[in-house]
Design a protein around this motif. Structure first.
Motif, PDB file in Angstrom:
ATOM      1  N   VAL A   1     -24.370   3.873 -21.023  1.00 21.02           N
ATOM      2  CA  VAL A   1     -24.240   2.726 -20.118  1.00 21.02           C
ATOM      3  C   VAL A   1     -23.357   1.657 -20.747  1.00 21.02           C
ATOM      4  N   VAL A   2     -23.593   1.344 -22.009  1.00 21.44           N
ATOM      5  CA  VAL A   2     -22.775   0.337 -22.700  1.00 21.44           C
ATOM      6  C   VAL A   2     -21.320   0.795 -22.741  1.00 21.44           C
ATOM      7  N   GLY A   3     -21.086   2.056 -23.005  1.00 22.15           N
ATOM      8  CA  GLY A   3     -19.728   2.586 -23.035  1.00 22.15           C
ATOM      9  C   GLY A   3     -19.035   2.466 -21.687  1.00 22.15           C
ATOM     10  N   LEU A   4     -19.749   2.794 -20.612  1.00 19.67           N
ATOM     11  CA  LEU A   4     -19.168   2.695 -19.270  1.00 19.67           C
ATOM     12  C   LEU A   4     -18.860   1.249 -18.903  1.00 19.67           C
ATOM     13  N   VAL A   5     -19.765   0.334 -19.237  1.00 19.53           N
ATOM     14  CA  VAL A   5     -19.532  -1.078 -18.947  1.00 19.53           C
ATOM     15  C   VAL A   5     -18.328  -1.576 -19.737  1.00 19.53           C
ATOM     16  N   GLY A   6     -18.239  -1.187 -20.995  1.00 22.55           N
ATOM     17  CA  GLY A   6     -17.097  -1.580 -21.812  1.00 22.55           C
ATOM     18  C   GLY A   6     -15.801  -1.011 -21.271  1.00 22.55           C
ATOM     19  N   LEU A   7     -15.811   0.229 -20.839  1.00 24.43           N
ATOM     20  CA  LEU A   7     -14.626   0.858 -20.275  1.00 24.43           C
ATOM     21  C   LEU A   7     -14.189   0.143 -18.994  1.00 24.43           C
ATOM     22  N   MET A   8     -15.146  -0.212 -18.150  1.00 22.63           N
ATOM     23  CA  MET A   8     -14.817  -0.930 -16.916  1.00 22.63           C
ATOM     24  C   MET A   8     -14.258  -2.313 -17.235  1.00 22.63           C
ATOM     25  N   ALA A   9     -14.808  -3.000 -18.218  1.00 22.98           N
ATOM     26  CA  ALA A   9     -14.310  -4.325 -18.595  1.00 22.98           C
ATOM     27  C   ALA A   9     -12.900  -4.205 -19.157  1.00 22.98           C
ATOM     28  N   TYR A  10     -12.666  -3.218 -20.002  1.00 23.80           N
ATOM     29  CA  TYR A  10     -11.343  -3.011 -20.589  1.00 23.80           C
ATOM     30  C   TYR A  10     -10.325  -2.677 -19.502  1.00 23.80           C
ATOM     31  N   SER A  11     -10.719  -1.810 -18.572  1.00 21.60           N
ATOM     32  CA  SER A  11      -9.830  -1.410 -17.483  1.00 21.60           C
ATOM     33  C   SER A  11      -9.509  -2.599 -16.593  1.00 21.60           C
TER      34      SER A  11
END
Length: 110
Positions: free
Chosen positions: A93-103
């Motif tokens: 979940v943390v990885g997906l949230v970070g990926l969405m924020a980065y994107s």
């Protein structure tokens, strides 16, 4: 055409005619209520509300089933958290949230 004899009295015939008129009037009143625009709209609203209630009920049952399964996977029968399962899920979940924020930041040109 064979002739049939009617043994009713004129008063009985008039009473039969009056009963039939009354039934016809009731039938016409009922038809008038059924085809009235307010009745049609009310029936359509009731059907739509029933459909929404049915759909929401199915969604609730489905969501409850999914949450119960998830809880069963993440919590032991005694109610203790299963860290061996929670930690990997939290990392994903943390990885997906970070990926969405980065994107999102890359799209804005930051």
């Amino acid at each position: 055409m064979p002739e049939t004899s009617d043994t009713r009295t004129p008063a009985q015939i008039e009473a039969d005619i009056e009963r039939r008129r009354q039934r016809l009037a009731e039938t016409l009143d009922e038809i008038g209520v059924r085809v009235h625009p307010k009745t049609i709209v009310g029936d359509a609203k009731a059907k739509a509300a029933a459909s929404v209630d049915n759909t929401l009920g199915r969604v609730y049952v489905g969501a409850n089933r999914v949450l119960s399964r998830a809880k069963g996977q993440l919590v032991s029968d005694g109610g203790a958290p299963r860290l061996e399962r929670i930690v990997p899920v939290a990392l994903v979940v943390v990885g997906l949230v970070g990926l969405m924020a980065y994107s999102g930041s890359r799209r804005r040109g930051d």
